[in-house]
Design a protein around this motif. Structure first.
Motif, PDB file in Angstrom:
ATOM      1  N   LYS A  17      -4.149  13.019   3.756  1.00 53.50           N
ATOM      2  CA  LYS A  17      -4.823  12.337   4.860  1.00 53.50           C
ATOM      3  C   LYS A  17      -5.623  11.133   4.348  1.00 53.50           C
ATOM      4  N   GLN A  18      -6.359  11.310   3.236  1.00 50.61           N
ATOM      5  CA  GLN A  18      -7.128  10.206   2.652  1.00 50.61           C
ATOM      6  C   GLN A  18      -6.200   9.102   2.161  1.00 50.61           C
ATOM      7  N   ALA A  19      -5.097   9.492   1.526  1.00 47.55           N
ATOM      8  CA  ALA A  19      -4.140   8.508   0.999  1.00 47.55           C
ATOM      9  C   ALA A  19      -3.559   7.666   2.133  1.00 47.55           C
ATOM     10  N   ILE A  20      -3.166   8.323   3.211  1.00 42.68           N
ATOM     11  CA  ILE A  20      -2.607   7.606   4.358  1.00 42.68           C
ATOM     12  C   ILE A  20      -3.659   6.687   4.978  1.00 42.68           C
ATOM     13  N   SER A  21      -4.884   7.183   5.090  1.00 40.65           N
ATOM     14  CA  SER A  21      -5.970   6.390   5.664  1.00 40.65           C
ATOM     15  C   SER A  21      -6.247   5.135   4.841  1.00 40.65           C
ATOM     16  N   LEU A  22      -6.304   5.279   3.520  1.00 40.42           N
ATOM     17  CA  LEU A  22      -6.539   4.109   2.658  1.00 40.42           C
ATOM     18  C   LEU A  22      -5.417   3.082   2.811  1.00 40.42           C
ATOM     19  N   CYS A  23      -4.192   3.549   2.831  1.00 42.45           N
ATOM     20  CA  CYS A  23      -3.046   2.633   2.975  1.00 42.45           C
ATOM     21  C   CYS A  23      -3.103   1.907   4.317  1.00 42.45           C
ATOM     22  N   ASP A  24      -3.391   2.650   5.372  1.00 41.02           N
ATOM     23  CA  ASP A  24      -3.471   2.036   6.706  1.00 41.02           C
ATOM     24  C   ASP A  24      -4.592   1.005   6.786  1.00 41.02           C
ATOM     25  N   LYS A  25      -5.759   1.360   6.237  1.00 37.66           N
ATOM     26  CA  LYS A  25      -6.893   0.422   6.268  1.00 37.66           C
ATOM     27  C   LYS A  25      -6.581  -0.836   5.468  1.00 37.66           C
ATOM     28  N   TRP A  26      -5.921  -0.680   4.325  1.00 32.87           N
ATOM     29  CA  TRP A  26      -5.560  -1.828   3.498  1.00 32.87           C
ATOM     30  C   TRP A  26      -4.606  -2.752   4.252  1.00 32.87           C
ATOM     31  N   LYS A  27      -3.606  -2.158   4.893  1.00 35.57           N
ATOM     32  CA  LYS A  27      -2.621  -2.956   5.621  1.00 35.57           C
ATOM     33  C   LYS A  27      -3.236  -3.688   6.811  1.00 35.57           C
ATOM     34  N   SER A  28      -4.203  -3.073   7.453  1.00 36.19           N
ATOM     35  CA  SER A  28      -4.759  -3.693   8.654  1.00 36.19           C
ATOM     36  C   SER A  28      -5.951  -4.602   8.381  1.00 36.19           C
ATOM     37  N   ASN A  29      -6.613  -4.434   7.227  1.00 39.22           N
ATOM     38  CA  ASN A  29      -7.845  -5.185   7.004  1.00 39.22           C
ATOM     39  C   ASN A  29      -8.022  -5.579   5.531  1.00 39.22           C
TER      40      ASN A  29
ATOM     41  N   ALA B 292       0.865  -1.169   0.000  1.00 39.52           N
ATOM     42  CA  ALA B 292       0.000   0.000   0.000  1.00 39.52           C
ATOM     43  C   ALA B 292       0.904   1.221   0.000  1.00 39.52           C
ATOM     44  N   ASN B 293       0.808   1.989  -1.069  1.00 37.63           N
ATOM     45  CA  ASN B 293       1.606   3.210  -1.125  1.00 37.63           C
ATOM     46  C   ASN B 293       0.876   4.255  -1.944  1.00 37.63           C
ATOM     47  N   TYR B 294       1.396   5.452  -1.925  1.00 36.52           N
ATOM     48  CA  TYR B 294       0.766   6.519  -2.691  1.00 36.52           C
ATOM     49  C   TYR B 294       1.824   7.490  -3.197  1.00 36.52           C
ATOM     50  N   THR B 295       1.465   8.168  -4.273  1.00 32.04           N
ATOM     51  CA  THR B 295       2.317   9.196  -4.856  1.00 32.04           C
ATOM     52  C   THR B 295       1.460  10.426  -5.133  1.00 32.04           C
ATOM     53  N   ILE B 296       2.098  11.559  -5.297  1.00 31.03           N
ATOM     54  CA  ILE B 296       1.376  12.793  -5.615  1.00 31.03           C
ATOM     55  C   ILE B 296       1.637  13.134  -7.076  1.00 31.03           C
ATOM     56  N   ASP B 297       0.582  13.519  -7.805  1.00 30.79           N
ATOM     57  CA  ASP B 297       0.756  13.843  -9.211  1.00 30.79           C
ATOM     58  C   ASP B 297       0.930  15.357  -9.387  1.00 30.79           C
ATOM     59  N   ASP B 298       1.004  15.806 -10.643  1.00 29.54           N
ATOM     60  CA  ASP B 298       1.251  17.216 -10.948  1.00 29.54           C
ATOM     61  C   ASP B 298       0.108  18.132 -10.506  1.00 29.54           C
ATOM     62  N   ASN B 299      -1.082  17.589 -10.353  1.00 29.28           N
ATOM     63  CA  ASN B 299      -2.250  18.393  -9.966  1.00 29.28           C
ATOM     64  C   ASN B 299      -2.528  18.326  -8.460  1.00 29.28           C
ATOM     65  N   ASP B 300      -1.551  17.926  -7.685  1.00 27.41           N
ATOM     66  CA  ASP B 300      -1.693  17.785  -6.235  1.00 27.41           C
ATOM     67  C   ASP B 300      -2.753  16.773  -5.828  1.00 27.41           C
ATOM     68  N   ASN B 301      -2.990  15.779  -6.678  1.00 32.15           N
ATOM     69  CA  ASN B 301      -3.854  14.648  -6.335  1.00 32.15           C
ATOM     70  C   ASN B 301      -2.964  13.502  -5.887  1.00 32.15           C
ATOM     71  N   PHE B 302      -3.519  12.642  -5.080  1.00 29.73           N
ATOM     72  CA  PHE B 302      -2.750  11.517  -4.554  1.00 29.73           C
ATOM     73  C   PHE B 302      -3.240  10.224  -5.189  1.00 29.73           C
ATOM     74  N   MET B 303      -2.312   9.483  -5.800  1.00 32.74           N
ATOM     75  CA  MET B 303      -2.629   8.200  -6.416  1.00 32.74           C
ATOM     76  C   MET B 303      -2.239   7.106  -5.430  1.00 32.74           C
TER      77      MET B 303
END
Length: 175
Positions: free
Chosen positions: A148-160, A114-125
């Motif tokens: 915050k949403q990106a971190i939350s999704l990654c954390d939820k994926w890792k835990s559940n 579970a990871n995320y990156t930021i694109d040119d439009n300040d959106n998080f993938m």
């Protein structure tokens, strides 16, 4: 001098023993966690040993599921089989017990990403993956608006991840 040489040999054999006992490639950080949590070797000495074991071709780095993992080589396995008795029984017992207690967590860390990156439009993938027995089960990419949403999704994926995976599958199958 002689005692420190024996300790050096035992510590390197212990690293080989961990890689053999766990029966799967693990990351350097997972190996480090096992060693440090049991108080066997300090971090810097362990990293030196790993480097020396790689140079001696007793272990090697491989890539598994986009992760760099340590693997016991055939040469390392032969050395371990010849000199395993040089590892103290208490250390073997501690390693075996640790692995038995935490094998599911170790496997989970290797099969989920579970990871995320930021694109040119300040959106998080956000990229969520589940892999089982070298087979990709799911590779989900989601664009979210905040860190915050990106971190939350990654954390939820890792835990559940198992429950999330099952819910997604049910939604797709039953819709």
């Amino acid at each position: 001098m002689y005692e420190s040489t024996l300790e050096l040999a035992e510590n390197k054999l212990m690293v080989l023993y961990i890689l053999k006992s766990i029966k799967m490639p693990i990351s350097n950080s997972q190996l480090t966690e096992i060693i440090l949590e049991n108080g066997f070797i300090n971090y810097f000495t362990l990293q030196q040993y790993v480097s020396e074991l790689i140079s001696s071709s007793f272990i090697r780095y491989d890539r598994k599921n986009e992760k760099k993992v340590l693997v016991l080589s055939d040469k390392g396995e032969k050395v371990l089989s010849m000199f395993k008795d040089r590892i103290s029984a208490s250390k073997i017992e501690a390693i075996d017990s640790y692995i038995k207690e935490r094998i599911d967590t170790i496997k989970k860390e290797l099969t989920l990403t579970a990871n995320y990156t930021i694109d040119d439009n300040d959106n998080f993938m956000v990229n969520l993956k589940a892999i089982e027995n070298d087979t990709l089960l799911m590779d989900l990419k989601i664009n979210v608006a905040s860190n915050k949403q990106a971190i939350s999704l990654c954390d939820k994926w890792k835990s559940n991840s198992s429950e999330i995976y099952n819910k997604i599958m049910q939604l797709l199958i039953n819709s």
